[in-house]
Design a protein around this motif. Structure first.
Motif, PDB file in Angstrom:
ATOM      1  N   LEU A  33       0.822  -1.221   0.000  1.00  0.00           N
ATOM      2  CA  LEU A  33       0.000   0.000   0.000  1.00  0.00           C
ATOM      3  C   LEU A  33       0.851   1.264   0.000  1.00  0.00           C
ATOM      4  N   LYS A  34       1.928   1.212  -0.757  1.00  0.00           N
ATOM      5  CA  LYS A  34       2.750   2.400  -0.982  1.00  0.00           C
ATOM      6  C   LYS A  34       3.632   2.153  -2.201  1.00  0.00           C
ATOM      7  N   GLY A  35       4.087   3.244  -2.784  1.00  0.00           N
ATOM      8  CA  GLY A  35       4.986   3.150  -3.920  1.00  0.00           C
ATOM      9  C   GLY A  35       4.306   3.463  -5.233  1.00  0.00           C
ATOM     10  N   LYS A  36       5.030   3.187  -6.305  1.00  0.00           N
ATOM     11  CA  LYS A  36       4.497   3.455  -7.638  1.00  0.00           C
ATOM     12  C   LYS A  36       5.015   2.438  -8.626  1.00  0.00           C
ATOM     13  N   ALA A  37       4.241   2.238  -9.666  1.00  0.00           N
ATOM     14  CA  ALA A  37       4.607   1.383 -10.794  1.00  0.00           C
ATOM     15  C   ALA A  37       4.542   2.253 -12.040  1.00  0.00           C
ATOM     16  N   ILE A  38       5.533   2.097 -12.908  1.00  0.00           N
ATOM     17  CA  ILE A  38       5.602   2.919 -14.121  1.00  0.00           C
ATOM     18  C   ILE A  38       5.796   2.020 -15.329  1.00  0.00           C
ATOM     19  N   LEU A  39       5.048   2.292 -16.373  1.00  0.00           N
ATOM     20  CA  LEU A  39       5.192   1.582 -17.641  1.00  0.00           C
ATOM     21  C   LEU A  39       5.339   2.624 -18.739  1.00  0.00           C
ATOM     22  N   LYS A  40       6.407   2.475 -19.527  1.00  0.00           N
ATOM     23  CA  LYS A  40       6.643   3.360 -20.675  1.00  0.00           C
ATOM     24  C   LYS A  40       6.832   2.493 -21.905  1.00  0.00           C
ATOM     25  N   SER A  41       6.202   2.893 -22.992  1.00  0.00           N
ATOM     26  CA  SER A  41       6.365   2.142 -24.236  1.00  0.00           C
ATOM     27  C   SER A  41       7.770   2.347 -24.792  1.00  0.00           C
ATOM     28  N   MET A  42       8.158   1.436 -25.660  1.00  0.00           N
ATOM     29  CA  MET A  42       9.505   1.490 -26.241  1.00  0.00           C
ATOM     30  C   MET A  42       9.719   2.771 -27.039  1.00  0.00           C
ATOM     31  N   ASP A  43       8.666   3.250 -27.698  1.00  0.00           N
ATOM     32  CA  ASP A  43       8.771   4.455 -28.527  1.00  0.00           C
ATOM     33  C   ASP A  43       8.508   5.733 -27.732  1.00  0.00           C
ATOM     34  N   MET A  44       8.288   5.588 -26.426  1.00  0.00           N
ATOM     35  CA  MET A  44       8.030   6.718 -25.539  1.00  0.00           C
ATOM     36  C   MET A  44       6.772   7.491 -25.939  1.00  0.00           C
ATOM     37  N   ASP A  45       5.810   6.806 -26.593  1.00  0.00           N
ATOM     38  CA  ASP A  45       4.565   7.470 -26.963  1.00  0.00           C
ATOM     39  C   ASP A  45       3.449   7.206 -25.957  1.00  0.00           C
ATOM     40  N   PHE A  46       3.709   6.292 -25.003  1.00  0.00           N
ATOM     41  CA  PHE A  46       2.730   5.957 -23.964  1.00  0.00           C
ATOM     42  C   PHE A  46       3.448   5.804 -22.640  1.00  0.00           C
ATOM     43  N   GLU A  47       2.851   6.379 -21.613  1.00  0.00           N
ATOM     44  CA  GLU A  47       3.410   6.251 -20.273  1.00  0.00           C
ATOM     45  C   GLU A  47       2.259   6.224 -19.277  1.00  0.00           C
ATOM     46  N   LYS A  65       0.594   9.622 -27.021  1.00  0.00           N
ATOM     47  CA  LYS A  65       0.826  10.475 -28.188  1.00  0.00           C
ATOM     48  C   LYS A  65       0.886   9.555 -29.399  1.00  0.00           C
ATOM     49  N   GLN A  66      -0.122   9.587 -30.247  1.00  0.00           N
ATOM     50  CA  GLN A  66      -0.191   8.668 -31.375  1.00  0.00           C
ATOM     51  C   GLN A  66       0.973   8.864 -32.350  1.00  0.00           C
ATOM     52  N   PHE A  67       1.290  10.108 -32.641  1.00  0.00           N
ATOM     53  CA  PHE A  67       2.386  10.402 -33.561  1.00  0.00           C
ATOM     54  C   PHE A  67       3.374  11.323 -32.855  1.00  0.00           C
ATOM     55  N   PRO A  68       4.557  10.823 -32.500  1.00  0.00           N
ATOM     56  CA  PRO A  68       5.531  11.647 -31.775  1.00  0.00           C
ATOM     57  C   PRO A  68       5.889  12.957 -32.486  1.00  0.00           C
ATOM     58  N   SER A  69       5.785  12.975 -33.816  1.00  0.00           N
ATOM     59  CA  SER A  69       6.156  14.184 -34.565  1.00  0.00           C
ATOM     60  C   SER A  69       5.063  15.256 -34.543  1.00  0.00           C
ATOM     61  N   VAL A  70       3.864  14.903 -34.068  1.00  0.00           N
ATOM     62  CA  VAL A  70       2.747  15.841 -34.029  1.00  0.00           C
ATOM     63  C   VAL A  70       2.500  16.246 -32.579  1.00  0.00           C
ATOM     64  N   ASP A  71       2.337  17.531 -32.360  1.00  0.00           N
ATOM     65  CA  ASP A  71       2.145  18.034 -30.999  1.00  0.00           C
ATOM     66  C   ASP A  71       0.685  17.885 -30.575  1.00  0.00           C
ATOM     67  N   ASN A  72       0.258  16.643 -30.399  1.00  0.00           N
ATOM     68  CA  ASN A  72      -1.103  16.324 -29.984  1.00  0.00           C
ATOM     69  C   ASN A  72      -1.004  15.162 -29.002  1.00  0.00           C
ATOM     70  N   GLU A  73      -1.285  15.434 -27.724  1.00  0.00           N
ATOM     71  CA  GLU A  73      -1.066  14.440 -26.687  1.00  0.00           C
ATOM     72  C   GLU A  73      -2.277  14.360 -25.764  1.00  0.00           C
ATOM     73  N   LEU A  74      -2.680  13.138 -25.431  1.00  0.00           N
ATOM     74  CA  LEU A  74      -3.737  12.921 -24.465  1.00  0.00           C
ATOM     75  C   LEU A  74      -3.092  12.663 -23.107  1.00  0.00           C
ATOM     76  N   THR A  75      -3.480  13.420 -22.114  1.00  0.00           N
ATOM     77  CA  THR A  75      -3.024  13.163 -20.753  1.00  0.00           C
ATOM     78  C   THR A  75      -4.245  12.745 -19.943  1.00  0.00           C
ATOM     79  N   PHE A  76      -4.027  11.868 -18.978  1.00  0.00           N
ATOM     80  CA  PHE A  76      -5.145  11.366 -18.198  1.00  0.00           C
ATOM     81  C   PHE A  76      -4.751  11.183 -16.743  1.00  0.00           C
TER      82      PHE A  76
END
Length: 108
Positions: A33-47, A65-76
């Motif tokens: 009941l403490k700490g954090k888990a982190i998952l990052k995709s290989m292409d760094m488009d999902f975290e 971020k569907q396309f890393p070259s486009v400045d359009n990112e969903l944060t949640f």
């Protein structure tokens, strides 16, 4: 990923080793009941980051971020409780049993 009326659909690239590591991290934060888990995709488009507080509340946050070259990112950001981790832990365990840990399964 879907939450209410909001959703995102796209591809991400992960290794079974990353899922093995995520399983271990989530299992640990669930037990302690403490700490954090982190998952990052290989292409760094999902975290995604999963954090647990001592009362069992879970905070899930991240970005896609569907396309890393486009400045359009969903944060949640999503709040939940530790009971929702049980199914995630079970599913990740099945993946690990089938595909192995950081080095995969020998003698396939």
């Amino acid at each position: 990923m879907k939450s209410g009326n909001y959703f995102v659909q796209g591809s991400i690239w992960l290794t079974t080793g990353q899922l093995f590591q995520l399983y271990n991290e989530i299992n640990e934060i669930y037990k302690e009941l403490k700490g954090k888990a982190i998952l990052k995709s290989m292409d760094m488009d999902f975290e995604v980051t999963i954090e647990v507080d001592p009362r069992g509340r879970i905070y899930i946050s991240g970005s896609y971020k569907q396309f890393p070259s486009v400045d359009n990112e969903l944060t949640f950001s999503i709040e939940s409780d530790q009971s929702y981790l049980v199914k995630t832990i079970e599913d990740l365990k099945l993946i690990n049993l089938k595909y192995g840990g950081m080095k995969g399964i020998k003698n396939l």
